[in-house]
Design a protein around this motif. Structure first.
Motif, PDB file in Angstrom:
ATOM      1  N   ALA A  60       0.835  -1.202   0.000  1.00 12.50           N
ATOM      2  CA  ALA A  60       0.000   0.000   0.000  1.00 12.50           C
ATOM      3  C   ALA A  60       0.871   1.254   0.000  1.00 12.50           C
ATOM      4  O   ALA A  60       1.908   1.303   0.658  1.00 12.50           O
ATOM      5  CB  ALA A  60      -0.923  -0.003   1.216  1.00 12.50           C
ATOM      6  N   ALA A  62       1.647   5.039   0.949  1.00  6.85           N
ATOM      7  CA  ALA A  62       1.334   6.061   1.951  1.00  6.85           C
ATOM      8  C   ALA A  62       1.347   7.449   1.312  1.00  6.85           C
ATOM      9  O   ALA A  62       0.510   8.286   1.615  1.00  6.85           O
ATOM     10  CB  ALA A  62       2.341   6.003   3.095  1.00  6.85           C
ATOM     11  N   SER A  63       2.312   7.685   0.423  1.00  9.28           N
ATOM     12  CA  SER A  63       2.363   8.993  -0.245  1.00  9.28           C
ATOM     13  C   SER A  63       2.952   8.855  -1.644  1.00  9.28           C
ATOM     14  O   SER A  63       3.860   8.054  -1.873  1.00  9.28           O
ATOM     15  CB  SER A  63       3.167   9.999   0.575  1.00  9.28           C
ATOM     16  OG  SER A  63       4.476   9.543   0.790  1.00  9.28           O
ATOM     17  N   LYS A 145       6.141   6.358  -1.410  1.00  7.49           N
ATOM     18  CA  LYS A 145       6.574   5.874  -0.090  1.00  7.49           C
ATOM     19  C   LYS A 145       5.496   4.922   0.389  1.00  7.49           C
ATOM     20  O   LYS A 145       4.309   5.265   0.364  1.00  7.49           O
ATOM     21  CB  LYS A 145       6.738   7.033   0.881  1.00  7.49           C
ATOM     22  CG  LYS A 145       7.246   6.616   2.229  1.00  7.49           C
ATOM     23  CD  LYS A 145       8.337   7.551   2.689  1.00  7.49           C
ATOM     24  CE  LYS A 145       8.924   7.124   4.002  1.00  7.49           C
ATOM     25  NZ  LYS A 145      10.046   6.235   3.847  1.00  7.49           N
ATOM     26  N   PHE A 146       5.885   3.722   0.755  1.00 11.26           N
ATOM     27  CA  PHE A 146       4.926   2.729   1.212  1.00 11.26           C
ATOM     28  C   PHE A 146       4.525   2.981   2.660  1.00 11.26           C
ATOM     29  O   PHE A 146       5.238   3.650   3.415  1.00 11.26           O
ATOM     30  CB  PHE A 146       5.506   1.315   1.094  1.00 11.26           C
ATOM     31  CG  PHE A 146       5.681   0.848  -0.334  1.00 11.26           C
ATOM     32  CD1 PHE A 146       4.772   1.158  -1.320  1.00 11.26           C
ATOM     33  CD2 PHE A 146       6.769   0.073  -0.677  1.00 11.26           C
ATOM     34  CE1 PHE A 146       4.927   0.714  -2.626  1.00 11.26           C
ATOM     35  CE2 PHE A 146       6.938  -0.393  -1.981  1.00 11.26           C
ATOM     36  CZ  PHE A 146       6.018  -0.066  -2.947  1.00 11.26           C
ATOM     37  N   GLU A 147       3.393   2.441   3.041  1.00 16.89           N
ATOM     38  CA  GLU A 147       2.919   2.562   4.434  1.00 16.89           C
ATOM     39  C   GLU A 147       3.805   1.786   5.371  1.00 16.89           C
ATOM     40  O   GLU A 147       4.458   0.869   5.043  1.00 16.89           O
ATOM     41  CB  GLU A 147       1.481   2.029   4.526  1.00 16.89           C
ATOM     42  CG  GLU A 147       0.504   2.913   3.815  1.00 16.89           C
ATOM     43  CD  GLU A 147      -0.953   2.435   3.920  1.00 16.89           C
ATOM     44  OE1 GLU A 147      -1.200   1.329   4.443  1.00 16.89           O
ATOM     45  OE2 GLU A 147      -1.812   3.190   3.473  1.00 16.89           O
TER      46      GLU A 147
END
Length: 147
Positions: A60, A62-63, A145-147
């Protein structure tokens, strides 16, 4: 008169490589697996940034930090098309990695080939243009950026 003949001959000889370089411009696809299996590629790219091609599944997000494109060329003289294309791809992937690190990202997702503005999406291959003298790739992807 001799200077004019010499100048004309020199101009013709200088134009010859340009004509040869434009004589062939083949768009080919090559396997990503061959490229990423190379030890020098693994060592130089490191593992700080992950790469996901086409619609490969990934963690997932994040940004989203932006979409970037890298257009790289290399000398194709005395190399097979695949060898030259892998050199160009190597430069493009280093560029995408460096952009991700600069922005604080940990991955580049949805990577596609976009050579001469011809989109090519694949999880397993990339597109490269190869001529008599030059080879080039254009890779586009989104830094995240991943979670």
């Amino acid at each position: 008169m001799t200077r004019q003949i010499l100048a004309a001959t020199l101009m013709a000889l200088l134009a010859l490589p340009v004509g040869m370089a434009q004589a062939r411009d083949e768009h080919s696809t090559f396997p990503l697996e061959d490229f990423f299996a190379r030890e020098d590629v693994q060592n130089r790219l490191g593992n700080e940034v992950k790469f996901y091609f086409g619609e490969q599944s990934h963690p997932a997000v994040a940004s989203r930090l932006g979409e970037y494109q890298s257009n790289k060329k290399t000398n194709a003289f005395n190399k097979t098309d695949q060898e030259a294309c892998e050199w160009a791809l190597f430069s493009a992937m280093l560029s995408l990695r460096d952009r991700a690190l600069q922005l604080g990202g940990d991955a580049v997702v949805n990577i596609t080939s976009n050579y001469r503005n011809t989109p090519f999406t694949s999880k397993t291959e990339y597109m490269c243009g190869a001529g008599n003298v030059l080879a080039g790739v254009t890779m586009k992807g989104e830094v995240v950026k991943f979670e």
